[in-house]
Design a protein around this motif. Structure first.
Motif, mmCIF file in Angstrom:
data_model
loop_
_atom_site.group_PDB
_atom_site.id
_atom_site.type_symbol
_atom_site.label_atom_id
_atom_site.label_comp_id
_atom_site.label_asym_id
_atom_site.label_seq_id
_atom_site.Cartn_x
_atom_site.Cartn_y
_atom_site.Cartn_z
ATOM 1 N N PHE A 192 0.794 -1.216 0.000
ATOM 2 C CA PHE A 192 0.000 0.000 0.000
ATOM 3 C C PHE A 192 0.834 1.278 0.000
ATOM 4 N N VAL A 213 -10.263 11.487 9.408
ATOM 5 C CA VAL A 213 -9.460 10.418 10.015
ATOM 6 C C VAL A 213 -8.686 11.035 11.185
ATOM 7 N N ASP A 226 -16.437 1.821 8.896
ATOM 8 C CA ASP A 226 -15.266 1.052 8.431
ATOM 9 C C ASP A 226 -15.702 -0.313 7.896
ATOM 10 N N LEU A 272 -16.465 -0.569 4.222
ATOM 11 C CA LEU A 272 -15.431 -0.411 3.196
ATOM 12 C C LEU A 272 -15.445 -1.663 2.323
ATOM 13 N N LYS A 294 -8.636 4.536 0.180
ATOM 14 C CA LYS A 294 -9.430 4.005 1.286
ATOM 15 C C LYS A 294 -9.917 5.183 2.142
ATOM 16 N N GLY A 295 -11.206 5.207 2.422
ATOM 17 C CA GLY A 295 -11.775 6.306 3.202
ATOM 18 C C GLY A 295 -12.472 7.335 2.321
ATOM 19 N N TYR A 324 -14.640 -4.504 10.195
ATOM 20 C CA TYR A 324 -13.318 -4.163 9.637
ATOM 21 C C TYR A 324 -12.267 -4.328 10.729
ATOM 22 N N HIS A 343 -8.516 -3.078 11.989
ATOM 23 C CA HIS A 343 -7.411 -2.136 11.772
ATOM 24 C C HIS A 343 -6.069 -2.867 11.824
ATOM 25 N N TYR A 370 -6.100 -4.504 8.340
ATOM 26 C CA TYR A 370 -6.347 -3.401 7.421
ATOM 27 C C TYR A 370 -7.359 -3.839 6.366
ATOM 28 N N TYR A 423 -2.720 12.023 14.236
ATOM 29 C CA TYR A 423 -2.551 10.871 13.343
ATOM 30 C C TYR A 423 -1.150 10.287 13.530
ATOM 31 N N ILE A 439 1.239 9.421 3.978
ATOM 32 C CA ILE A 439 -0.129 8.859 3.926
ATOM 33 C C ILE A 439 -1.114 9.921 4.409
ATOM 34 N N VAL A 463 -3.452 10.913 1.317
ATOM 35 C CA VAL A 463 -4.740 10.209 1.409
ATOM 36 C C VAL A 463 -5.690 10.966 2.344
ATOM 37 N N ASN A 464 -5.319 11.056 3.606
ATOM 38 C CA ASN A 464 -6.304 11.511 4.592
ATOM 39 C C ASN A 464 -6.568 13.014 4.543
#
Ligand SMILES: Nc1ncnc2c1ncn2[C@@H]1O[C@H](COP(=O)(O)OP(=O)(O)OP(=O)(O)O)[C@@H](O)[C@H]1O
Ligand SMILES: CC(C)(CO)[C@@H](O)C(=O)NCCC(=O)O
Length: 404
Positions: A2, A185, A215, A218, A233-234, A263, A265, A268, A327, A364, A368-369
Motif C-alpha cells: 500500500f 481520520v 469502516d 469499506l 481508502k476512506g 473491519y 485495523h 487493514y 494521526y 499517507i 490520502v487523509n
C-alpha cells in the motif's frame, strides 16, 4: 504494498466504486507534491471567494484551471474557514447563520444544571474504554451534550406517538434514535462515539446504545485493488454505500436484528465472515468519515443520503495541523504495539528506522487523509446538527448548534 502505491502511483482517475453503477465518484487528482503548509489555521492571504466557490463546486476542474499555488491556496481556505460561524456579538451575522454558537464557558456552565453527574462507577467504566479521556472535559462538554441528546431522543419518541395518533396508526414500531458522528481520520470520532455510548446508556430513556463504524462498509482490499482504488481508502467510493444505506434503512424501520460487516485495523481489511448484530437498540451511533456526504442520484433517479436516517448528527472539527499530529502520534503508538502483531498489514513497518516510518506516516496523511478531508469530509461540516471545535489538546473550545 500500500505505502509504495500511495507514494508512486496516485490514482489519477479515482476509479469507479465496485458494484455501484450509480456512484458519482470523487475524481482523483495527482497533487501528491502540493505544498501544504504546516499551519493552516492562520491564513496570511486575502480570501478569494471566486476560487473558493469553484473549489467547493468542482475541486478537480478547479485544479486544472488554476495554478498549483492558487489551488493550494483554495485548500487552505477550505480548511481554515470557520463553519458559517459568526461570533456571538455580531447579531446580524448570527441571525443569518443556521447555527447558534456557544463558547466553552457558556456550554460547560450547563453542566451544573444537568442531572446525572459522573459517579465513580461511570469514571471506572469510562477509563476502561482505553481512551485518554480527561474527566474534567467529559463533565464540562460531554455531560451537557448527553443531556441535550436525551432531550432530542425523548422528544422524538413523543413526536412519533403524537404523529401515530394523528394518523390513526394502529401498530407502534419502536425505532432507534440514530446519531451520526462525522469528521476527518484521527479527529477523535471513535473516542467521542465510545464516550457518548457510555454516557447515554446511563439515562433511563436510552439504556441500550449500540455503536457501528462505517469502516465495516469499506470494500474488502481485494476489491479495492481490483478497481485500482486501494490508495483511496476512506474516500466515498471506497465504501459499499448501498449496503450501508440498506443497513440503516433496516435499523430505522425497526428490524429486530440487522447485521453489519466488521473491519480490522490490524489486518487493514474486512474480516471475512464476521459481523456485528444490532438488535433494535434505543440509540444507534454511526461513526464515519463520510456519514454527512450529500445524496447521490441513482440510475433510477432516486437520491438518498446516509444522513437521511439520522435524528441528530455531530461533526468533529479541528485544525488539520492538529489532526495530523494526532494521526502521527497514533501511528507511533501503533508501531510500538499493533504493528508488531504478525497479522498486522503494517508488520514490516514495525522494524523500519523511525525516520523512514515517520516520513511514511506523513505522506499517507498528506496524500490520502488530508486530501480526503479537503475534498470530501470538510465540505459536509455545515450539514451537521452540532459542530464541536477541538483545540490541539483535544478540548472542545466552541460548539455550534443548529437552530430549531
Ligand atoms: N479526548 C481525547 N483526548 C486525548 N486523545 C484523544 C482524544 N480523542 C482522541 N484522542 C486520540 O486521537 C487519536 C485519534 O482518535 P480516534 O482513533 O478516536 O479518531 P477517529 O476519528 O476515530 O479516527 P479513524 O477515522 O482513523 O478511525 C487517537 O490516538 C486517540 O487516542
Ligand atoms: C479505515 C479508515 C478509512 C477510517 O477509519 C482510515 O483509518 C484509513 O485506513 N485510511 C486510509 C489511509 C491510512 O492508512 O491512514
Amino acid at each position: 504494498m500500500f505505502e509504495t502505491r500511495v507514494l508512486s502511483e496516485p490514482n489519477p482517475t479515482g476509479g469507479q466504486a465496485p458494484h455501484e453503477p450509480d456512484s458519482n465518484t470523487a475524481t482523483g487528482m495527482d497533487n501528491g507534491n502540493a505544498p501544504i503548509p504546516e499551519d493552516l489555521s492562520e491564513p496570511s492571504w486575502a480570501p478569494s471567494t471566486e476560487l473558493l466557490r469553484d473549489f467547493m463546486a468542482d475541486p478537480t476542474a478547479t485544479q486544472a484551471r488554476y495554478s498549483q499555488a492558487r489551488y493550494s491556496q483554495a485548500m487552505r481556505e477550505v480548511l481554515s474557514a470557520r463553519p458559517h460561524l459568526p461570533p456571538a456579538d455580531e447579531s446580524a451575522a448570527a441571525a443569518a447563520s443556521p447555527f447558534v454558537m456557544y463558547s466553552r464557558e457558556q456550554w460547560s456552565a450547563l453542566s451544573d444544571q444537568t442531572p446525572l453527574p459522573l459517579r465513580q462507577d461511570d469514571v471506572n467504566r469510562l477509563r476502561a474504554l482505553g481512551d485518554p479521556l480527561d474527566l474534567a472535559e467529559v463533565d464540562a462538554i460531554y455531560r451537557p451534550l448527553t443531556a441535550l441528546l436525551q432531550i432530542y431522543a425523548t422528544g422524538m419518541v413523543k413526536l412519533r406517538g403524537q404523529r401515530a395518533d394523528f394518523l390513526g396508526e394502529s401498530s407502534r414500531v419502536r425505532t432507534p434514535f440514530v446519531i451520526g458522528v462525522a469528521g476527518s481520520v484521527a479527529v477523535g470520532k471513535s473516542s467521542v462515539s465510545r464516550l457518548l455510548r457510555e454516557l447515554m446508556s446511563r439515562w433511563p430513556g436510552t439504556p441500550r446504545v449500540d455503536l457501528v463504524t462505517t469502516d465495516g462498509f469499506l470494500y474488502p482490499n481485494r476489491e479495492l485493488v481490483e478497481h485500482g482504488i486501494m490508495d483511496r481508502k476512506g474516500f466515498p467510493e471506497s465504501y459499499n454505500r448501498r449496503a450501508l444505506l440498506q443497513f440503516l434503512a433496516a435499523v430505522k424501520s425497526g428490524a429486530p436484528e440487522v447485521s453489519a460487516p466488521v473491519y480490522s485495523h490490524v489486518t487493514y481489511d474486512i474480516v471475512p465472515g464476521k459481523s456485528q448484530v444490532v438488535r433494535a437498540p434505543d440509540v444507534l451511533i454511526i461513526e464515519g468519515l463520510n456519514v454527512l456526504a450529500p445524496p447521490r442520484i441513482t440510475v433510477a433517479g432516486n437520491s438518498l443520503a446516509v444522513s437521511d436516517f439520522f435524528d441528530f448528527s455531530i461533526y468533529l472539527h479541528a485544525r488539520p495541523a492538529d489532526i495530523e499530529q494526532w494521526y502521527i502520534s497514533r501511528y507511533r503508538q501503533l508501531r510500538r504495539t499493533a504493528f508488531k502483531d504478525p497479522q498486522s498489514f503494517f508488520r514490516e513497518i514495525a522494524s523500519w528506522p523511525d525516520e523512514e516510518a515517520e516520513q511514511h506516516a506523513r505522506r499517507i496523511w498528506r496524500d490520502v487523509n488530508l486530501k480526503n478531508l479537503v475534498e470530501n469530509v470538510a465540505p459536509t461540516r455545515s450539514r451537521a446538527t452540532l459542530i464541536l471545535e477541538k483545540d490541539s489538546d483535544h478540548r472542545v473550545h466552541r460548539l455550534h448548534l443548529r437552530k430549531l
